[in-house]
Motif scaffolding. Structure first.
Motif, PDB file in Angstrom:
ATOM      1  N   GLY A  97       0.842  -1.181   0.000  1.00  0.00           N
ATOM      2  CA  GLY A  97       0.000   0.000   0.000  1.00  0.00           C
ATOM      3  C   GLY A  97       0.879   1.233   0.000  1.00  0.00           C
ATOM      4  N   GLU A  98       0.688   2.094   0.989  1.00  0.00           N
ATOM      5  CA  GLU A  98       1.566   3.260   1.110  1.00  0.00           C
ATOM      6  C   GLU A  98       2.987   2.837   1.434  1.00  0.00           C
ATOM      7  OE1 GLU A  98      -0.060   5.897   3.972  1.00  0.00           O
ATOM      8  OE2 GLU A  98      -1.885   6.313   2.828  1.00  0.00           O
ATOM      9  N   ARG A  99       3.133   1.675   2.045  1.00  0.00           N
ATOM     10  CA  ARG A  99       4.442   1.110   2.377  1.00  0.00           C
ATOM     11  C   ARG A  99       4.302  -0.400   2.357  1.00  0.00           C
ATOM     12  NH1 ARG A  99       3.656   1.651   8.579  1.00  0.00           N
ATOM     13  NH2 ARG A  99       1.483   1.032   8.628  1.00  0.00           N
ATOM     14  N   PRO A 100       5.372  -1.115   2.050  1.00  0.00           N
ATOM     15  CA  PRO A 100       5.274  -2.579   2.061  1.00  0.00           C
ATOM     16  C   PRO A 100       5.203  -3.094   3.496  1.00  0.00           C
ATOM     17  CG  PRO A 100       7.526  -1.890   1.599  1.00  0.00           C
ATOM     18  CD  PRO A 100       6.694  -0.645   1.609  1.00  0.00           C
ATOM     19  N   HIS A 250      -5.728 -14.664  -1.144  1.00  0.00           N
ATOM     20  CA  HIS A 250      -5.692 -14.322  -2.562  1.00  0.00           C
ATOM     21  C   HIS A 250      -6.769 -13.292  -2.907  1.00  0.00           C
ATOM     22  CE1 HIS A 250      -5.545 -14.774  -6.937  1.00  0.00           C
ATOM     23  NE2 HIS A 250      -6.862 -14.957  -6.908  1.00  0.00           N
ATOM     24  N   PHE A 251      -7.979 -13.535  -2.459  1.00  0.00           N
ATOM     25  CA  PHE A 251      -9.074 -12.616  -2.785  1.00  0.00           C
ATOM     26  C   PHE A 251      -8.921 -11.281  -2.069  1.00  0.00           C
ATOM     27  CE2 PHE A 251     -11.404 -16.639  -3.872  1.00  0.00           C
ATOM     28  CZ  PHE A 251     -11.527 -16.347  -5.221  1.00  0.00           C
ATOM     29  N   ARG A 252      -8.404 -11.296  -0.861  1.00  0.00           N
ATOM     30  CA  ARG A 252      -8.271 -10.037  -0.119  1.00  0.00           C
ATOM     31  C   ARG A 252      -7.241  -9.105  -0.748  1.00  0.00           C
ATOM     32  NH1 ARG A 252     -11.938 -12.196   1.091  1.00  0.00           N
ATOM     33  NH2 ARG A 252     -13.200 -12.200   2.997  1.00  0.00           N
ATOM     34  N   ILE A 253      -6.098  -9.618  -1.143  1.00  0.00           N
ATOM     35  CA  ILE A 253      -5.075  -8.713  -1.684  1.00  0.00           C
ATOM     36  C   ILE A 253      -5.383  -8.302  -3.122  1.00  0.00           C
ATOM     37  CG2 ILE A 253      -3.281  -9.596  -0.153  1.00  0.00           C
ATOM     38  CD1 ILE A 253      -2.085 -11.054  -2.543  1.00  0.00           C
ATOM     39  N   GLU A 260      -5.201  -1.444   4.240  1.00  0.00           N
ATOM     40  CA  GLU A 260      -4.221  -2.009   5.155  1.00  0.00           C
ATOM     41  C   GLU A 260      -4.875  -2.405   6.477  1.00  0.00           C
ATOM     42  OE1 GLU A 260      -0.856   0.051   7.852  1.00  0.00           O
ATOM     43  OE2 GLU A 260      -0.543   0.276   5.693  1.00  0.00           O
ATOM     44  N   ASP A 261      -5.665  -1.506   7.051  1.00  0.00           N
ATOM     45  CA  ASP A 261      -6.295  -1.786   8.342  1.00  0.00           C
ATOM     46  C   ASP A 261      -7.250  -2.968   8.252  1.00  0.00           C
ATOM     47  OD1 ASP A 261      -4.921   0.286   9.493  1.00  0.00           O
ATOM     48  OD2 ASP A 261      -6.579   1.715   9.393  1.00  0.00           O
ATOM     49  N   ALA A 262      -7.995  -3.050   7.160  1.00  0.00           N
ATOM     50  CA  ALA A 262      -8.949  -4.150   7.005  1.00  0.00           C
ATOM     51  C   ALA A 262      -8.235  -5.483   6.853  1.00  0.00           C
ATOM     52  CB  ALA A 262      -9.853  -3.890   5.807  1.00  0.00           C
ATOM     53  N   LEU A 263      -7.118  -5.487   6.152  1.00  0.00           N
ATOM     54  CA  LEU A 263      -6.377  -6.729   5.978  1.00  0.00           C
ATOM     55  C   LEU A 263      -5.786  -7.196   7.307  1.00  0.00           C
ATOM     56  CD1 LEU A 263      -5.312  -8.922   4.110  1.00  0.00           C
ATOM     57  CD2 LEU A 263      -3.345  -7.451   3.606  1.00  0.00           C
ATOM     58  N   TYR A 285       0.072 -15.363  17.767  1.00  0.00           N
ATOM     59  CA  TYR A 285       0.165 -13.917  17.597  1.00  0.00           C
ATOM     60  C   TYR A 285      -0.006 -13.578  16.132  1.00  0.00           C
ATOM     61  CZ  TYR A 285       4.925 -15.013  16.046  1.00  0.00           C
ATOM     62  OH  TYR A 285       6.006 -15.552  15.382  1.00  0.00           O
ATOM     63  N   THR A 286      -0.370 -12.333  15.900  1.00  0.00           N
ATOM     64  CA  THR A 286      -0.285 -11.731  14.575  1.00  0.00           C
ATOM     65  C   THR A 286       0.894 -10.771  14.599  1.00  0.00           C
ATOM     66  OG1 THR A 286      -2.679 -11.837  14.251  1.00  0.00           O
ATOM     67  CG2 THR A 286      -1.469 -10.296  12.858  1.00  0.00           C
ATOM     68  N   ALA A 287       1.721 -10.797  13.568  1.00  0.00           N
ATOM     69  CA  ALA A 287       2.853  -9.879  13.470  1.00  0.00           C
ATOM     70  C   ALA A 287       2.726  -9.042  12.203  1.00  0.00           C
ATOM     71  CB  ALA A 287       4.176 -10.635  13.457  1.00  0.00           C
ATOM     72  N   VAL A 288       3.030  -7.768  12.316  1.00  0.00           N
ATOM     73  CA  VAL A 288       3.041  -6.860  11.173  1.00  0.00           C
ATOM     74  C   VAL A 288       4.416  -6.210  11.121  1.00  0.00           C
ATOM     75  CG1 VAL A 288       1.980  -4.872  10.055  1.00  0.00           C
ATOM     76  CG2 VAL A 288       0.575  -6.405  11.461  1.00  0.00           C
ATOM     77  N   TYR A 289       5.174  -6.512  10.071  1.00  0.00           N
ATOM     78  CA  TYR A 289       6.538  -5.986   9.918  1.00  0.00           C
ATOM     79  C   TYR A 289       6.576  -4.915   8.840  1.00  0.00           C
ATOM     80  CZ  TYR A 289       8.257  -9.804  12.823  1.00  0.00           C
ATOM     81  OH  TYR A 289       8.487 -10.665  13.874  1.00  0.00           O
TER      82      TYR A 289
END
Length: 329
Positions: A97-100, A250-253, A260-263, A285-289
């Protein structure tokens, strides 16, 4: 079920790491000997394997062996050369999105998870990672702008190779770009099948499909769950809903309205999120890097924790897991 996550910065003296090793070693020793001592390689074979395949890690490996007390069995374990088999779930995706970003769920049993987030500078590169086996990497980011994550590949085959967490450690210690990372991933033998997704600060991404009995396959694919092409281990695929999770990502991206927030929020709900902790596939956990900023956000249903390569702060985060019926599918 509870697990207290810890964030530790490991200094050159290694005192904190040595204390941690003393705490975790009894459980890891039982796991390492679970197939019998005769199934584990000798120290010389372990050291030679690191020297041959990951020479830049050899000095760090020897330092860790000293910090662990210099014992033969501990040194063999720390090499992660030909370890016992182990299996996890997991989903991961690259978002541009705005950033990877690299977003992932780690699915495993809380009782078998270390919950250890380490900031290290073992060599020339600072690394922030969720760790396994005392210095291996489940997912992480380095100061050079590279983020990486693994999922189990859904195959029973075991062969001569390294445990995948050490391979991910090596990538973060030595690589800056996706091209370098995929070349490195393709050159090191793995003892089981794994899918490794990488993204760099330039927005380049790839997934490497690794196995001990096949040549590595690298594709410009932004997501991975727990199979490599066709389903080969049907019971595992059904238990973890790997196809459903792959199709969901696959469908979400590819949804033009996705944000970004919804994903990220989708990782807290089925089919990506599961509370089947008693069967060993609950979401830990969920991680976001963010490879540009060098940051990590760890997310649970009742909280989150932000950490940074540059602004790392030690701490503890107790998390309670509520087990239930399988929440995937």
């Amino acid at each position: 079920m509870e697990l207290t996550f810890q964030a530790l910065e490991i200094d050159k003296a290694g005192r904190k790491w040595a204390t941690l090793f003393a705490q975790l070693w009894p459980a890891y020793r039982r796991w390492y000997l679970s197939d019998g001592l005769e199934q584990r390689p000798t120290y010389v074979a372990c050291r030679d394997a690191i020297a041959a395949h990951m020479p830049e890690l050899l000095q760090t490996y020897e330092r860790l062996c000293d910090w662990a007390g210099g014992g033969d069995l501990a040194a063999r374990f720390l090499s992660l050369w030909k370890p016992p088999a182990y299996i996890s779930g997991c989903s991961q995706v690259v978002w541009l999105g705005e950033r990877p970003l690299l977003i992932r769920n780690y699915d495993y049993a809380p009782a078998l998870s270390d919950g250890l987030i380490m900031k290290t500078r073992f060599g020339r590169t600072s690394v922030l990672a969720m760790t396994d086996c005392m210095w291996g990497v489940l997912d992480g980011v380095n100061e050079r702008g590279l983020a990486i994550s693994l999922t189990f590949g859904g195959r029973k085959t075991v062969g001569p190779g390294f445990g995948i967490p050490l391979i991910l450690r090596y990538v973060l210690e030595t690589c800056s770009t996706v091209a370098q990372a995929t070349e490195t991933l393709s050159s090191i033998p793995t003892h089981m099948a794994y899918n490794v997704t990488v993204v760099d600060r330039g927005g380049r991404f790839a997934t490497a499909y690794l196995a001990p009995d096949r040549k590595p396959v690298v594709k410009a694919v932004a997501y991975a769950t727990n199979h490599q092409g066709r389903i080969e281990w049907h019971d595992h695929a059904r238990a973890t809903a790997t196809l459903e999770r792959e199709q969901f990502l696959h469908f979400r991206i590819n949804d033009p309205d996705m944000t970004e927030d919804a994903l990220i929020a989708a990782f807290a709900k089925p089919p990506l999120y599961t509370n089947a902790y008693r069967t060993g596939f609950g979401t830990i956990y969920t991680a976001v890097y963010d490879p540009v900023a060098g940051t990590a956000r760890f997310i649970w249903p009742d909280g989150s924790w932000d950490l940074s390569v540059d602004g790392f702060a030690e701490g503890r985060m107790p998390i309670t897991f509520q087990s239930g019926t399988r929440a995937v599918g």
